[in-house]
Design a protein around this motif. Sequence first.
Motif, PDB file in Angstrom:
ATOM      1  N   ALA A 159     -13.320  11.595   1.073  1.00  0.00           N
ATOM      2  CA  ALA A 159     -12.408  12.615   1.585  1.00  0.00           C
ATOM      3  C   ALA A 159     -10.994  12.276   1.160  1.00  0.00           C
ATOM      4  O   ALA A 159     -10.714  11.156   0.746  1.00  0.00           O
ATOM      5  N   GLY A 160     -10.114  13.254   1.280  1.00  0.00           N
ATOM      6  CA  GLY A 160      -8.717  13.030   0.944  1.00  0.00           C
ATOM      7  C   GLY A 160      -8.384  13.540  -0.447  1.00  0.00           C
ATOM      8  O   GLY A 160      -9.259  13.795  -1.258  1.00  0.00           O
ATOM      9  N   GLU A 161      -7.071  13.663  -0.702  1.00  0.00           N
ATOM     10  CA  GLU A 161      -6.654  14.257  -1.971  1.00  0.00           C
ATOM     11  C   GLU A 161      -6.614  13.239  -3.096  1.00  0.00           C
ATOM     12  O   GLU A 161      -6.404  13.590  -4.248  1.00  0.00           O
ATOM     13  N   PHE A 162      -6.795  11.941  -2.784  1.00  0.00           N
ATOM     14  CA  PHE A 162      -6.900  10.903  -3.800  1.00  0.00           C
ATOM     15  C   PHE A 162      -8.264  10.227  -3.667  1.00  0.00           C
ATOM     16  O   PHE A 162      -8.910  10.322  -2.632  1.00  0.00           O
TER      17      PHE A 162
ATOM     18  N   ARG B  44      -6.976  18.189   7.658  1.00  0.00           N
ATOM     19  CA  ARG B  44      -8.105  18.551   8.517  1.00  0.00           C
ATOM     20  C   ARG B  44      -8.552  17.303   9.256  1.00  0.00           C
ATOM     21  O   ARG B  44      -8.226  16.176   8.858  1.00  0.00           O
ATOM     22  N   LEU B  57      -7.065  13.912   7.895  1.00  0.00           N
ATOM     23  CA  LEU B  57      -7.069  13.657   6.458  1.00  0.00           C
ATOM     24  C   LEU B  57      -6.063  14.553   5.752  1.00  0.00           C
ATOM     25  O   LEU B  57      -5.997  15.739   6.029  1.00  0.00           O
ATOM     26  N   ASN B  58      -5.314  13.950   4.841  1.00  0.00           N
ATOM     27  CA  ASN B  58      -4.470  14.762   3.963  1.00  0.00           C
ATOM     28  C   ASN B  58      -5.354  15.265   2.835  1.00  0.00           C
ATOM     29  O   ASN B  58      -5.443  14.662   1.786  1.00  0.00           O
ATOM     30  N   GLU B  59      -6.030  16.335   3.103  1.00  0.00           N
ATOM     31  CA  GLU B  59      -6.937  16.874   2.103  1.00  0.00           C
ATOM     32  C   GLU B  59      -6.850  18.400   2.146  1.00  0.00           C
ATOM     33  O   GLU B  59      -7.305  19.027   3.099  1.00  0.00           O
TER      34      GLU B  59
END
Lengths: 213, 123
Positions: A159-162, B44, B57-59
């Motif tokens: 999960a996460g943007e990285f 989220r 989460l930074n997603e």
Amino acid sequence: MMLFRQVKRSITDKVLGPSEDGRYRTIGYQNQTEDAESSLDNERSVQVFWSDFNAPKNASALQGPFKHNVTYNIELSAAKATELDLEVLNSMSATPEDKAEALYGFQEAAELADESFDELVDIIFQVIMDARNIDLGMPKGVVASRWLSQAKKDDPVPAGEFALLTGSMTLTCSFSEEAGGDPGVEGAASINTVVDIADDDVEKTGVEVTTTE
Amino acid sequence: MTDLRALAESHLGITLEGDFSKEVILTDPDGDIQTVRGQVLYDRTAQNPMTGQDQVLNEPVVTLRISTLTRVPEKRERWLIQMPVSPVVGAPLGDFVLDGGRAAEGGASIGYIRLYPKKAKQL
């Protein structure tokens, strides 16, 4: 201060810290949380803390010094973003074919993070096991049996943007600890017992006693 | 009889493409560009699989109406997604990618697709 605390500080300040060279970041305590962005690229983080204190009772245990084995955890984390040719993709003059080629050629974040993490394990192993660091930065003869007994890579965080990878290395060593007794805390420096009586300008009736410990 | 699926799909024009929507620019694997509006959420909550604790989460999560897409992202395809980097009005566009590391989800029977873009950097 007991040796297990001094050695932890020494690993951080005298072994891992001076070897950073912009390749990673050393944290000398167990951080509560850390997001992926703070471990991005060469900001890879290395956290050092002791996790196990094992002092079997023996004949010298009553007064010391007593030999004990200490385990330090070295937590590692590395994060990466996907890399691709954004200049082409953001170019007004690039054709769809150029953009398709740029998209085809990108390097996935998970692959880059995996490589970055492996490199970090390589660096930390070489720094800790370097013959010059056999004493872990402490005076000669204090620390014995320095050994990196385990390196472990966790599953990628899904999960996460990285892409984020974490893991740990287990460092064990032994040394002799002294039990010198608790020195307590320092008391107040002085006691002022001046009796303040109104209209007594020169405090003739007062008595001042100052003691220093 | 009312077709509830069709009704629900038509409501996506309000829930996903209404006043709260953001402009999203998609570049497909062939290099073709389409600009659509969709719902963009920047963080989220999830459960940490190691500890069971809830975490934020930074997603970014982008939800798009399938019927407005000229091409729908498939598994393992590499797409560029450009969208505002934050919900603040006037926020600059950021570069994100679908890298195949995480599959898209969606309510195929309702007509939307949910994408999980990753941050992208210059090679």
